[in-house]
Scaffold this motif. Structure first.
Motif, PDB file in Angstrom:
ATOM      1  N   CYS A   1      40.199 -21.895  69.708  1.00 11.38           N
ATOM      2  CA  CYS A   1      39.513 -22.882  69.050  1.00 11.38           C
ATOM      3  C   CYS A   1      38.720 -22.912  67.892  1.00 11.38           C
ATOM      4  CB  CYS A   1      38.360 -23.335  70.561  1.00 11.38           C
ATOM      5  SG  CYS A   1      39.466 -24.310  71.974  1.00 11.38           S
TER       6      CYS A   1
ATOM      7  N   TRP B   1      35.511 -30.465  74.352  1.00  9.85           N
ATOM      8  CA  TRP B   1      36.723 -30.827  75.081  1.00  9.85           C
ATOM      9  C   TRP B   1      36.547 -31.758  76.239  1.00  9.85           C
ATOM     10  CZ3 TRP B   1      40.992 -30.332  72.331  1.00  9.85           C
ATOM     11  CH2 TRP B   1      41.087 -29.418  71.110  1.00  9.85           C
TER      12      TRP B   1
ATOM     13  N   GLY C   1      34.775 -25.458  70.265  1.00  3.98           N
ATOM     14  CA  GLY C   1      35.630 -26.657  70.421  1.00  3.98           C
ATOM     15  C   GLY C   1      34.899 -27.735  71.600  1.00  3.98           C
TER      16      GLY C   1
ATOM     17  N   CYS D   1      43.838 -33.091  61.812  1.00  4.51           N
ATOM     18  CA  CYS D   1      42.799 -33.350  62.649  1.00  4.51           C
ATOM     19  C   CYS D   1      43.084 -32.675  64.012  1.00  4.51           C
ATOM     20  CB  CYS D   1      42.357 -34.875  62.919  1.00  4.51           C
ATOM     21  SG  CYS D   1      40.916 -35.148  64.141  1.00  4.51           S
ATOM     22  N   THR D   2      42.247 -31.854  64.709  1.00  9.92           N
ATOM     23  CA  THR D   2      42.583 -31.445  65.901  1.00  9.92           C
ATOM     24  C   THR D   2      42.276 -32.539  67.112  1.00  9.92           C
ATOM     25  OG1 THR D   2      42.015 -28.942  65.510  1.00  9.92           O
ATOM     26  CG2 THR D   2      41.772 -29.580  67.716  1.00  9.92           C
TER      27      THR D   2
ATOM     28  N   SER E   1      39.883 -33.910  72.148  1.00  8.17           N
ATOM     29  CA  SER E   1      38.861 -33.383  71.487  1.00  8.17           C
ATOM     30  C   SER E   1      37.764 -34.489  71.721  1.00  8.17           C
ATOM     31  CB  SER E   1      39.007 -33.213  69.953  1.00  8.17           C
ATOM     32  OG  SER E   1      37.647 -33.232  69.226  1.00  8.17           O
TER      33      SER E   1
ATOM     34  N   THR F   1      41.295 -22.988  65.018  1.00  7.44           N
ATOM     35  CA  THR F   1      42.121 -24.441  65.023  1.00  7.44           C
ATOM     36  C   THR F   1      41.137 -25.498  64.451  1.00  7.44           C
ATOM     37  OG1 THR F   1      41.893 -24.912  67.388  1.00  7.44           O
ATOM     38  CG2 THR F   1      44.133 -23.849  66.474  1.00  7.44           C
ATOM     39  N   SER F   2      39.779 -25.491  64.944  1.00 12.11           N
ATOM     40  CA  SER F   2      38.911 -26.353  64.500  1.00 12.11           C
ATOM     41  C   SER F   2      37.992 -25.988  63.218  1.00 12.11           C
ATOM     42  CB  SER F   2      37.951 -26.587  65.716  1.00 12.11           C
ATOM     43  OG  SER F   2      37.025 -25.492  65.801  1.00 12.11           O
TER      44      SER F   2
END
Length: 133
Positions: free
Chosen positions: A31, A42, A40, A76-77, A92, A34-35
């Motif tokens: 997380c 969630w 993250g 964008c995640t 997200s 990737t962010s």
């Protein structure tokens, strides 16, 4: 219930038909990577509670059973999905147009928390996932 959200560039849009049944802060290294952020945030839904209004999420396998989704235009995640639980979808929180009404309930994977990040809330913390303690 008519919350909507999407990616940064507007290419992908979704609508929710229910409130999330769960929400968390995830401090795992995936997380973070990737962010580009220390964790993250969630929210979890049954897959049928998410309607895609525009665009298409592109997914990649971040591990054997995990698929992470993002906008192919702006990067964008947006999503997290386990192939072991096909009836569920994680989004997200901050991809919502108004994320102020959704609050995470706990922290997971705190063993990977960045040492410079001080958690100042009193939410439950789990070293790994909530089910693993």
């Amino acid at each position: 219930m008519n919350r909507q959200g999407g990616c940064h560039c507007g290419n992908i849009r979704y609508q929710l038909s229910a409130e999330p049944f769960d929400a968390d802060y995830c401090h795992c290294l995936d997380c973070q990577k990737t962010s580009g952020a220390p964790f993250g945030a969630w929210m979890d839904f049954k897959a049928e509670q998410v309607s895609w209004l525009a665009g298409e999420v592109k997914e990649y396998a971040s591990s054997d059973n995990i698929r992470r989704g993002f906008c192919p235009e702006c990067g964008c995640t947006l999503t997290y999905r386990s192939t072991q639980y096909p009836d569920y979808l994680t989004l997200s929180i901050c991809s919502l147009d108004d994320a102020s009404g959704i609050s995470p309930k706990y922290h997971i994977h705190t063993q990977s928390r960045q040492p410079w990040l001080t958690i100042q809330d009193n939410l439950p913390r789990f070293i790994r996932s909530r089910s693993q303690g």
